[in-house]
Write a protein that holds these residues in place. Structure first.
Motif, PDB file in Angstrom:
ATOM      1  N   ASN A  81      85.372  16.599  43.548  1.00  0.00           N
ATOM      2  CA  ASN A  81      85.007  16.376  42.153  1.00  0.00           C
ATOM      3  C   ASN A  81      84.673  17.724  41.479  1.00  0.00           C
ATOM      4  OD1 ASN A  81      82.953  15.847  39.986  1.00  0.00           O
ATOM      5  ND2 ASN A  81      83.462  13.718  40.424  1.00  0.00           N
ATOM      6  N   LEU A  82      83.872  18.539  42.154  1.00  0.00           N
ATOM      7  CA  LEU A  82      83.520  19.856  41.587  1.00  0.00           C
ATOM      8  C   LEU A  82      84.759  20.737  41.482  1.00  0.00           C
ATOM      9  CD1 LEU A  82      80.172  20.649  43.497  1.00  0.00           C
ATOM     10  CD2 LEU A  82      80.413  20.169  41.056  1.00  0.00           C
ATOM     11  N   GLY A  83      85.606  20.673  42.513  1.00  0.00           N
ATOM     12  CA  GLY A  83      86.819  21.493  42.527  1.00  0.00           C
ATOM     13  C   GLY A  83      87.764  21.121  41.389  1.00  0.00           C
ATOM     14  N   ARG A  84      87.904  19.802  41.157  1.00  0.00           N
ATOM     15  CA  ARG A  84      88.791  19.334  40.068  1.00  0.00           C
ATOM     16  C   ARG A  84      88.331  19.885  38.716  1.00  0.00           C
ATOM     17  NH1 ARG A  84      88.843  14.451  42.653  1.00  0.00           N
ATOM     18  NH2 ARG A  84      87.186  13.536  41.379  1.00  0.00           N
ATOM     19  N   MET A  85      87.018  19.953  38.530  1.00  0.00           N
ATOM     20  CA  MET A  85      86.502  20.426  37.236  1.00  0.00           C
ATOM     21  C   MET A  85      86.693  21.930  37.072  1.00  0.00           C
ATOM     22  SD  MET A  85      83.058  18.308  36.373  1.00  0.00           S
ATOM     23  CE  MET A  85      82.180  18.541  37.889  1.00  0.00           C
ATOM     24  N   SER A  86      86.916  22.642  38.171  1.00  0.00           N
ATOM     25  CA  SER A  86      87.050  24.102  38.092  1.00  0.00           C
ATOM     26  C   SER A  86      88.435  24.530  38.545  1.00  0.00           C
ATOM     27  CB  SER A  86      85.959  24.779  38.928  1.00  0.00           C
ATOM     28  OG  SER A  86      84.715  24.645  38.289  1.00  0.00           O
ATOM     29  N   GLY A  87      89.457  23.968  37.887  1.00  0.00           N
ATOM     30  CA  GLY A  87      90.842  24.413  38.124  1.00  0.00           C
ATOM     31  C   GLY A  87      91.273  24.260  39.565  1.00  0.00           C
ATOM     32  N   GLN A  88      90.940  23.115  40.201  1.00  0.00           N
ATOM     33  CA  GLN A  88      91.343  22.832  41.595  1.00  0.00           C
ATOM     34  C   GLN A  88      90.804  23.875  42.562  1.00  0.00           C
ATOM     35  OE1 GLN A  88      92.512  19.952  42.177  1.00  0.00           O
ATOM     36  NE2 GLN A  88      93.124  19.381  40.127  1.00  0.00           N
ATOM     37  N   ARG A  89      89.665  24.425  42.277  1.00  0.00           N
ATOM     38  CA  ARG A  89      89.051  25.385  43.209  1.00  0.00           C
ATOM     39  C   ARG A  89      88.773  24.678  44.543  1.00  0.00           C
ATOM     40  NH1 ARG A  89      85.056  29.734  41.488  1.00  0.00           N
ATOM     41  NH2 ARG A  89      84.493  30.680  43.460  1.00  0.00           N
ATOM     42  N   ALA A  90      89.059  25.367  45.648  1.00  0.00           N
ATOM     43  CA  ALA A  90      88.790  24.756  46.962  1.00  0.00           C
ATOM     44  C   ALA A  90      87.307  24.916  47.274  1.00  0.00           C
ATOM     45  CB  ALA A  90      89.628  25.448  48.020  1.00  0.00           C
ATOM     46  N   ILE A  91      86.637  23.803  47.535  1.00  0.00           N
ATOM     47  CA  ILE A  91      85.208  23.867  47.851  1.00  0.00           C
ATOM     48  C   ILE A  91      84.983  23.261  49.227  1.00  0.00           C
ATOM     49  CG2 ILE A  91      82.939  22.954  47.177  1.00  0.00           C
ATOM     50  CD1 ILE A  91      83.849  23.366  44.286  1.00  0.00           C
ATOM     51  N   ASP A  92      84.308  23.998  50.069  1.00  0.00           N
ATOM     52  CA  ASP A  92      84.072  23.554  51.437  1.00  0.00           C
ATOM     53  C   ASP A  92      82.924  22.534  51.447  1.00  0.00           C
ATOM     54  OD1 ASP A  92      83.453  23.267  54.052  1.00  0.00           O
ATOM     55  OD2 ASP A  92      83.089  25.406  54.457  1.00  0.00           O
ATOM     56  N   PRO A  93      83.208  21.277  51.866  1.00  0.00           N
ATOM     57  CA  PRO A  93      82.146  20.260  51.859  1.00  0.00           C
ATOM     58  C   PRO A  93      80.953  20.642  52.737  1.00  0.00           C
ATOM     59  CG  PRO A  93      84.293  19.260  52.326  1.00  0.00           C
ATOM     60  CD  PRO A  93      84.497  20.743  52.313  1.00  0.00           C
ATOM     61  N   ASP A  94      81.181  21.526  53.724  1.00  0.00           N
ATOM     62  CA  ASP A  94      80.057  21.932  54.577  1.00  0.00           C
ATOM     63  C   ASP A  94      79.040  22.775  53.827  1.00  0.00           C
ATOM     64  OD1 ASP A  94      81.076  20.605  56.674  1.00  0.00           O
ATOM     65  OD2 ASP A  94      81.999  22.372  57.620  1.00  0.00           O
ATOM     66  N   ARG A  95      79.430  23.240  52.658  1.00  0.00           N
ATOM     67  CA  ARG A  95      78.468  24.018  51.856  1.00  0.00           C
ATOM     68  C   ARG A  95      77.643  23.128  50.930  1.00  0.00           C
ATOM     69  NH1 ARG A  95      81.044  28.409  48.630  1.00  0.00           N
ATOM     70  NH2 ARG A  95      78.926  28.315  47.831  1.00  0.00           N
ATOM     71  N   LEU A  96      77.822  21.808  51.091  1.00  0.00           N
ATOM     72  CA  LEU A  96      77.066  20.874  50.249  1.00  0.00           C
ATOM     73  C   LEU A  96      76.004  20.154  51.059  1.00  0.00           C
ATOM     74  CD1 LEU A  96      80.038  19.371  48.290  1.00  0.00           C
ATOM     75  CD2 LEU A  96      77.935  20.148  47.188  1.00  0.00           C
ATOM     76  N   ILE A  97      74.853  19.978  50.473  1.00  0.00           N
ATOM     77  CA  ILE A  97      73.842  19.126  51.100  1.00  0.00           C
ATOM     78  C   ILE A  97      73.360  18.104  50.081  1.00  0.00           C
ATOM     79  CG2 ILE A  97      72.180  21.051  50.855  1.00  0.00           C
ATOM     80  CD1 ILE A  97      70.546  19.610  53.084  1.00  0.00           C
ATOM     81  N   VAL A  98      73.367  16.849  50.511  1.00  0.00           N
ATOM     82  CA  VAL A  98      73.007  15.731  49.630  1.00  0.00           C
ATOM     83  C   VAL A  98      71.518  15.439  49.801  1.00  0.00           C
ATOM     84  CG1 VAL A  98      73.433  13.283  49.154  1.00  0.00           C
ATOM     85  CG2 VAL A  98      75.330  14.769  49.862  1.00  0.00           C
ATOM     86  N   SER A  99      70.864  15.114  48.675  1.00  0.00           N
ATOM     87  CA  SER A  99      69.428  14.811  48.734  1.00  0.00           C
ATOM     88  C   SER A  99      69.101  13.594  47.884  1.00  0.00           C
ATOM     89  CB  SER A  99      68.622  16.008  48.228  1.00  0.00           C
ATOM     90  OG  SER A  99      68.835  17.114  49.057  1.00  0.00           O
ATOM     91  N   SER A 100      67.823  13.217  47.893  1.00  0.00           N
ATOM     92  CA  SER A 100      67.378  12.043  47.127  1.00  0.00           C
ATOM     93  C   SER A 100      67.185  12.431  45.663  1.00  0.00           C
ATOM     94  CB  SER A 100      66.057  11.518  47.684  1.00  0.00           C
ATOM     95  OG  SER A 100      66.221  11.206  49.029  1.00  0.00           O
ATOM     96  N   GLY A 101      68.277  12.561  44.964  1.00  0.00           N
ATOM     97  CA  GLY A 101      68.225  12.990  43.567  1.00  0.00           C
ATOM     98  C   GLY A 101      68.309  14.500  43.491  1.00  0.00           C
ATOM     99  N   SER A 102      68.855  14.984  42.356  1.00  0.00           N
ATOM    100  CA  SER A 102      69.002  16.440  42.257  1.00  0.00           C
ATOM    101  C   SER A 102      67.641  17.109  42.100  1.00  0.00           C
ATOM    102  CB  SER A 102      69.930  16.802  41.107  1.00  0.00           C
ATOM    103  OG  SER A 102      69.346  16.446  39.899  1.00  0.00           O
ATOM    104  N   LYS A 103      66.630  16.332  41.719  1.00  0.00           N
ATOM    105  CA  LYS A 103      65.283  16.908  41.659  1.00  0.00           C
ATOM    106  C   LYS A 103      64.892  17.409  43.043  1.00  0.00           C
ATOM    107  CE  LYS A 103      62.350  14.837  38.715  1.00  0.00           C
ATOM    108  NZ  LYS A 103      61.341  13.878  38.211  1.00  0.00           N
ATOM    109  N   GLN A 104      65.238  16.606  44.055  1.00  0.00           N
ATOM    110  CA  GLN A 104      64.925  17.067  45.407  1.00  0.00           C
ATOM    111  C   GLN A 104      65.807  18.243  45.813  1.00  0.00           C
ATOM    112  OE1 GLN A 104      65.666  14.613  48.843  1.00  0.00           O
ATOM    113  NE2 GLN A 104      64.359  15.926  50.087  1.00  0.00           N
ATOM    114  N   SER A 105      67.055  18.250  45.349  1.00  0.00           N
ATOM    115  CA  SER A 105      67.934  19.390  45.669  1.00  0.00           C
ATOM    116  C   SER A 105      67.332  20.679  45.103  1.00  0.00           C
ATOM    117  CB  SER A 105      69.326  19.178  45.072  1.00  0.00           C
ATOM    118  OG  SER A 105      69.860  17.931  45.431  1.00  0.00           O
TER     119      SER A 105
END
Ligand code: PMP
Ligand code: GLU
Length: 403
Positions: A81-105
């Motif tokens: 989703n992030l990659g699509r918004m930025s010209g098909q940029r390749a984004i490594d899912p391992d660089r993402l961490i999910v939390s309980s709301g972005s407030k927690q992020s």
């Protein structure tokens, strides 16, 4: 006398936006006719395919502890989703961490990056939780006022002036809560270059990125080259554009060592986000029907923004405001309504709640009480009725000056 609390919470104040939302809900439950333009929460329901995916996850028994960084399906869906918004940029899912709301992020990122003696720059007006989160990390929030003739945004020079050798971070918010201002890509680039040159981490809160009134999503740090992103954390989430506030799903995109630290931290605090909610969000971020629904919701926010701007210009011509280009907030200035004994945001909001039954948030919650924030994430009808009442109050306060 109760025992003193830890210095960890010496600056702690409850969130005003959350408190005002609770108060509006309490009044509504008590049968009062309250128009809640306080809280920033979409009036739309969660798109059906996402909600169904959450229900199905429960029915399939996907109700156990999740991987604490988030389920792989969701990390992949957010990366794409992030990659699509930025010209098909390749984004490594391992660089993402999910939390309980972005407030927690945001909390996780700040807590793992900042500590005692660190200074963290926060362009002001600023969302209520940023300074509090920085305080909870025992670091020092430094508010940097934005320029009035520039949508209350800051530039690299402002940041440089506010900075010293202890400055370690910057929390940027675009589209901005509480103003709706959006930084252009050129503005983001110049800030990112300044941050890189000064070894400053940027936490870029892009939770409102999809709610942008220009073409496509708002410009992002992810539209910049890799060499400017070495010390950045991008914050994203499902709450706003996907109308999923109650599911509590947010995410941080960060360099691997920081993801690792945030994961370890989260392993001792929440263990991770709610598993069925993660399945719902995985569908939200990937599903084409949901995407079309988001486009419709953004169009509705844009229509309301246009109505607000037009009515303020016509019916309260002396009242200054920031013209919103994204998010769903409208920030208007009340101290000029009356010359003598200028009206404060707090007085205005108190009167609008008590006399008009309209909940708004005083600018003081965002570090400038000359202003008031209105959330237009409400139905067109409610917005229209609330505006009638707000203009009534403005005109009464202005007439009190003439008397
Ligand atoms: N950032 C900003 C700028 C916000 O307005 C909000 C609103 N709650 C958040 C982060 C946190 O959102 P959530 O925790 O629901 O993802
Ligand atoms: N972010 C929204 C607001 O500013 C929701 C409440 C909160 O979490 O602050 O109103």
């Amino acid at each position: 006398m109760p025992d003193p609390l830890s210095p960890n919470v010496q600056h702690l104040k409850a969130s005003e936006t959350v408190a005002i939302s609770n108060e509006a809900k309490r009044r509504k439950a008590a049968g009062e006719d309250v128009l809640d333009l306080g809280v920033g929460e979409p009036d739309f329901d969660t798109p059906a395919p996402a909600a169904q995916a959450g229900v199905q996850a429960i029915q399939k028994g996907l109700t156990r502890y999740p991987p604490n960084v988030g389920i792989a399906e969701l990390r992949k869906a957010i990366a794409q989703n992030l990659g699509r918004m930025s010209g098909q940029r390749a984004i490594d899912p391992d660089r993402l961490i999910v939390s309980s709301g972005s407030k927690q992020s945001i909390f996780n990122a700040c807590f793992t990056l900042f500590g005692p003696k660190d200074r963290v720059l926060i362009p002001a007006p600023a969302w209520v939780s940023y300074p509090q989160i920085v305080h909870l990390c025992r670091a020092e929030p430094v508010l940097v006022p934005g320029a009035l003739d520039w949508g209350l945004k800051v530039n690299a020079k402002d940041l440089d002036k506010a900075s010293n050798k202890l400055t370690r971070g910057l929390i940027l918010c675009s589209p901005c809560n509480p103003t709706g201002a959006v930084y252009t890509l050129a503005e983001l680039r110049s800030i990112a270059e300044w941050a890189k040159a000064n070894d400053v981490w940027i936490i870029s809160d892009e939770i409102y990125r999809r709610i942008n009134y220009g073409p496509g999503p708002a410009p992002s740090l992810l539209d910049l080259p890799d060499n400017l992103l070495e010390r950045t954390v991008i914050i994203y989430g499902a709450s706003k554009a996907y109308a999923m506030t109650g599911w509590r799903i947010g995410a941080a995109l960060a360099p691997p060592h920081l993801v690792q630290a945030m994961a370890a931290f989260q392993s001792h605090t929440t263990t991770g986000a709610n598993q069925p909610a993660m399945w719902a969000a995985a569908t939200a971020f990937a599903d084409e029907k949901v995407d079309a629904e988001v486009t419709r919701m953004v169009a509705a926010f844009r229509r309301r923004r246009d109505m607000l701007v037009e009515r303020f210009r016509r019916e309260a011509p002396g009242v200054e405001f920031v013209e919103p280009h994204g998010a769903f907030y409208f920030f208007f200035r009340v101290d000029g309504i009356r010359e003598k004994d200028p009206v404060t945001g707090s007085t205005f909001c108190e009167q609008s709640m008590k006399q008009e039954g309209v909940a708004l948030v005083p600018g003081g919650a965002f570090a400038d009480d000359r202003w008031v924030r209105l959330s237009y994430a409400v139905s067109d009808g409610e917005l229209g009725r609330a505006l009638d009442k707000i203009f009534g109050l403005i005109h009464r306060l202005a007439a009190a000056r003439a008397a």
